[in-house]
Design a protein around this motif. Structure first.
Motif, PDB file in Angstrom:
ATOM      1  N   ASP A  11     -45.159 -39.713  92.629  1.00 11.02           N
ATOM      2  CA  ASP A  11     -44.607 -40.345  91.835  1.00 11.02           C
ATOM      3  C   ASP A  11     -44.828 -39.346  90.362  1.00 11.02           C
ATOM      4  N   GLU A  12     -44.041 -39.227  89.289  1.00 13.81           N
ATOM      5  CA  GLU A  12     -43.883 -38.144  88.395  1.00 13.81           C
ATOM      6  C   GLU A  12     -44.125 -37.045  88.491  1.00 13.81           C
ATOM      7  N   VAL A  13     -43.613 -36.254  89.820  1.00 11.49           N
ATOM      8  CA  VAL A  13     -43.111 -35.442  90.737  1.00 11.49           C
ATOM      9  C   VAL A  13     -41.681 -35.094  91.213  1.00 11.49           C
ATOM     10  N   LEU A  14     -41.813 -36.386  92.287  1.00 10.62           N
ATOM     11  CA  LEU A  14     -40.063 -35.914  92.887  1.00 10.62           C
ATOM     12  C   LEU A  14     -39.771 -37.293  92.167  1.00 10.62           C
ATOM     13  N   LEU A  15     -40.238 -38.083  92.056  1.00 10.39           N
ATOM     14  CA  LEU A  15     -39.454 -39.483  91.658  1.00 10.39           C
ATOM     15  C   LEU A  15     -40.646 -40.139  89.869  1.00 10.39           C
ATOM     16  N   ARG A  16     -39.589 -41.323  89.479  1.00 15.06           N
ATOM     17  CA  ARG A  16     -40.087 -41.648  87.449  1.00 15.06           C
ATOM     18  C   ARG A  16     -40.542 -42.652  88.355  1.00 15.06           C
ATOM     19  N   MET A  17     -42.265 -43.334  87.930  1.00 14.19           N
ATOM     20  CA  MET A  17     -42.827 -43.795  88.017  1.00 14.19           C
ATOM     21  C   MET A  17     -43.031 -44.738  86.804  1.00 14.19           C
ATOM     22  N   VAL A  18     -43.945 -44.289  86.202  1.00 12.42           N
ATOM     23  CA  VAL A  18     -44.467 -45.035  84.643  1.00 12.42           C
ATOM     24  C   VAL A  18     -44.094 -45.605  83.768  1.00 12.42           C
ATOM     25  N   VAL A  19     -42.331 -45.058  83.095  1.00 11.94           N
ATOM     26  CA  VAL A  19     -40.913 -45.559  82.092  1.00 11.94           C
ATOM     27  C   VAL A  19     -41.172 -46.445  82.966  1.00 11.94           C
ATOM     28  N   HIS A  20     -40.583 -46.917  84.178  1.00 11.04           N
ATOM     29  CA  HIS A  20     -40.205 -47.793  84.824  1.00 11.04           C
ATOM     30  C   HIS A  20     -41.790 -48.600  84.963  1.00 11.04           C
ATOM     31  N   PHE A  21     -42.765 -48.644  84.527  1.00  8.48           N
ATOM     32  CA  PHE A  21     -43.792 -49.591  85.364  1.00  8.48           C
ATOM     33  C   PHE A  21     -44.344 -49.999  83.403  1.00  8.48           C
ATOM     34  N   ARG A  22     -43.919 -49.112  82.199  1.00  7.56           N
ATOM     35  CA  ARG A  22     -43.512 -49.965  81.024  1.00  7.56           C
ATOM     36  C   ARG A  22     -43.016 -50.250  81.373  1.00  7.56           C
ATOM     37  N   ASP A  23     -41.658 -50.318  81.101  1.00  2.00           N
ATOM     38  CA  ASP A  23     -40.467 -51.369  81.168  1.00  2.00           C
ATOM     39  C   ASP A  23     -40.724 -52.348  81.787  1.00  2.00           C
ATOM     40  N   TRP A  24     -41.586 -52.381  82.848  1.00  3.53           N
ATOM     41  CA  TRP A  24     -41.861 -54.152  83.714  1.00  3.53           C
ATOM     42  C   TRP A  24     -43.006 -54.402  82.660  1.00  3.53           C
ATOM     43  N   LEU A  25     -43.584 -53.917  82.760  1.00 10.98           N
ATOM     44  CA  LEU A  25     -44.970 -55.095  81.823  1.00 10.98           C
ATOM     45  C   LEU A  25     -44.357 -54.912  80.479  1.00 10.98           C
ATOM     46  N   GLY A  26     -43.453 -54.723  79.898  1.00 12.72           N
ATOM     47  CA  GLY A  26     -43.319 -55.757  78.409  1.00 12.72           C
ATOM     48  C   GLY A  26     -42.088 -56.478  78.979  1.00 12.72           C
ATOM     49  N   GLU A  27     -41.483 -56.593  79.897  1.00 11.89           N
ATOM     50  CA  GLU A  27     -40.814 -57.517  80.249  1.00 11.89           C
ATOM     51  C   GLU A  27     -40.713 -58.768  81.056  1.00 11.89           C
ATOM     52  N   GLU A  28     -41.584 -58.743  81.425  1.00 12.13           N
ATOM     53  CA  GLU A  28     -42.014 -59.237  82.968  1.00 12.13           C
ATOM     54  C   GLU A  28     -43.658 -59.874  82.142  1.00 12.13           C
ATOM     55  N   HIS A  29     -44.539 -59.339  81.343  1.00 12.05           N
ATOM     56  CA  HIS A  29     -46.155 -59.594  81.637  1.00 12.05           C
ATOM     57  C   HIS A  29     -46.614 -59.603  79.974  1.00 12.05           C
ATOM     58  N   GLY A  30     -45.281 -58.973  78.796  1.00  9.62           N
ATOM     59  CA  GLY A  30     -46.066 -59.073  77.661  1.00  9.62           C
ATOM     60  C   GLY A  30     -46.876 -58.262  77.092  1.00  9.62           C
ATOM     61  N   VAL A  31     -46.659 -57.190  78.132  1.00 11.98           N
ATOM     62  CA  VAL A  31     -47.806 -56.038  77.992  1.00 11.98           C
ATOM     63  C   VAL A  31     -47.167 -55.059  77.646  1.00 11.98           C
ATOM     64  N   ASP A  32     -47.608 -54.004  76.345  1.00  9.63           N
ATOM     65  CA  ASP A  32     -47.501 -52.740  76.421  1.00  9.63           C
ATOM     66  C   ASP A  32     -48.595 -51.212  76.631  1.00  9.63           C
ATOM     67  N   LEU A  33     -47.437 -50.318  76.710  1.00 12.29           N
ATOM     68  CA  LEU A  33     -48.270 -49.424  77.526  1.00 12.29           C
ATOM     69  C   LEU A  33     -47.907 -48.296  76.550  1.00 12.29           C
ATOM     70  N   ASP A  34     -49.273 -48.116  76.041  1.00 10.85           N
ATOM     71  CA  ASP A  34     -48.833 -46.657  75.371  1.00 10.85           C
ATOM     72  C   ASP A  34     -48.850 -45.599  76.327  1.00 10.85           C
ATOM     73  N   LEU A  35     -47.483 -44.213  76.256  1.00 18.20           N
ATOM     74  CA  LEU A  35     -47.602 -43.367  76.987  1.00 18.20           C
ATOM     75  C   LEU A  35     -48.879 -42.203  76.994  1.00 18.20           C
ATOM     76  N   THR A  36     -49.121 -41.820  76.114  1.00 15.67           N
ATOM     77  CA  THR A  36     -49.477 -40.944  75.013  1.00 15.67           C
ATOM     78  C   THR A  36     -51.036 -41.083  75.378  1.00 15.67           C
ATOM     79  N   ARG A  37     -51.717 -42.222  75.630  1.00 13.26           N
ATOM     80  CA  ARG A  37     -53.119 -42.806  75.976  1.00 13.26           C
ATOM     81  C   ARG A  37     -53.457 -42.558  77.552  1.00 13.26           C
ATOM     82  N   GLY A  38     -54.938 -42.684  77.791  1.00 15.98           N
ATOM     83  CA  GLY A  38     -54.745 -42.698  79.455  1.00 15.98           C
ATOM     84  C   GLY A  38     -54.423 -44.539  79.285  1.00 15.98           C
ATOM     85  N   TRP A  39     -54.482 -44.741  81.263  1.00 13.98           N
ATOM     86  CA  TRP A  39     -53.441 -45.984  81.664  1.00 13.98           C
ATOM     87  C   TRP A  39     -54.003 -47.104  81.044  1.00 13.98           C
ATOM     88  N   ALA A  40     -55.629 -47.635  81.342  1.00  6.29           N
ATOM     89  CA  ALA A  40     -56.007 -48.607  80.548  1.00  6.29           C
ATOM     90  C   ALA A  40     -56.321 -48.724  79.532  1.00  6.29           C
TER      91      ALA A  40
END
Length: 208
Positions: A11-40
């Motif tokens: 993940d993030e070396v061979l495959l893109r993951m975090v941007v898809h995780f961010r989009d899914w969180l917003g679409e399905e769970h009403g959660v925002d992920l700021d990629l400029t910060r740590g995960w939690a």
């Protein structure tokens, strides 16, 4: 096998993951992920001021890998890089996923044209890398590639003779990632495969 050994993260070396995780969180769970910060720290339910609990973060991450691995697409240049490097080195993937996801990850990578052995791990990757090297044969040049400084540092501690490349292929994350090179744990920090391949060829004693 006498070829040099390349052990790479996924993940993030061979495959893109975090941007898809961010989009899914917003679409399905009403959660925002700021990629400029740590995960939690970067995950918040909409309308909430407090960061998400770590346990809730892991639950959502598990849910992503349960249902959304099909969203993941290659980091630009990754497929071509693995093809070029495989002429000169044995390549294996060391990914921090539970062991029950190994077959899913193998199928996922085969689907984009990367057909290599996959090892799953939990926690720092140094000990896992050491076991892989024993299993697949020691005494040959080896390179480790990962996007997280903690794993670069773990390998530096456990197997300091292994060349270490810190590679963050997602441009939305790369500028905000702690650099293992600055800590003296990586031999290089390169975030583009076009630049990484010549460096890797040099480390394994090959030419393009």
């Amino acid at each position: 096998m006498n070829k040099p050994l390349i052990i790479t993260d996924c993940d993030e070396v061979l495959l893109r993951m975090v941007v898809h995780f961010r989009d899914w969180l917003g679409e399905e769970h009403g959660v925002d992920l700021d990629l400029t910060r740590g995960w939690a720290e970067g995950m918040r339910r909409r309308g909430a001021d407090e960061p998400m609990k770590v346990a809730d973060m892991w639950t959502l991450l598990d849910g992503f890998f349960d249902t959304q691995m099909g969203r993941q697409d290659p980091i630009p240049g990754a497929v071509e890089a693995m093809a070029a490097l495989s002429d000169h080195a044995e390549i294996v993937v060391l990914t921090n996923l539970p062991h029950h996801r190994q077959n899913d990850r193998v199928r996922q990578l085969r689907g984009i044209g990367i057909d290599v052995p996959v090892y799953c791990n939990q926690g720092p990757k140094g000990p896992a890398l050491q076991k892989i090297m024993v299993e697949r044969g020691e005494g040959r040049p080896a390179v480790f590639i990962d996007d997280l400084a903690i794993h670069i540092g773990s390998v530096a501690e456990v197997a300091p003779h292994v060349s270490r490349l810190h590679f963050v292929g997602e441009p939305g994350v790369a500028p905000h990632t702690t650099c293992a090179l600055e800590a003296g744990h990586a031999h290089a920090r390169i975030d583009q495969w076009a630049e990484a391949v010549p460096w890797l060829m040099q480390r394994i004693g090959a030419s393009e």
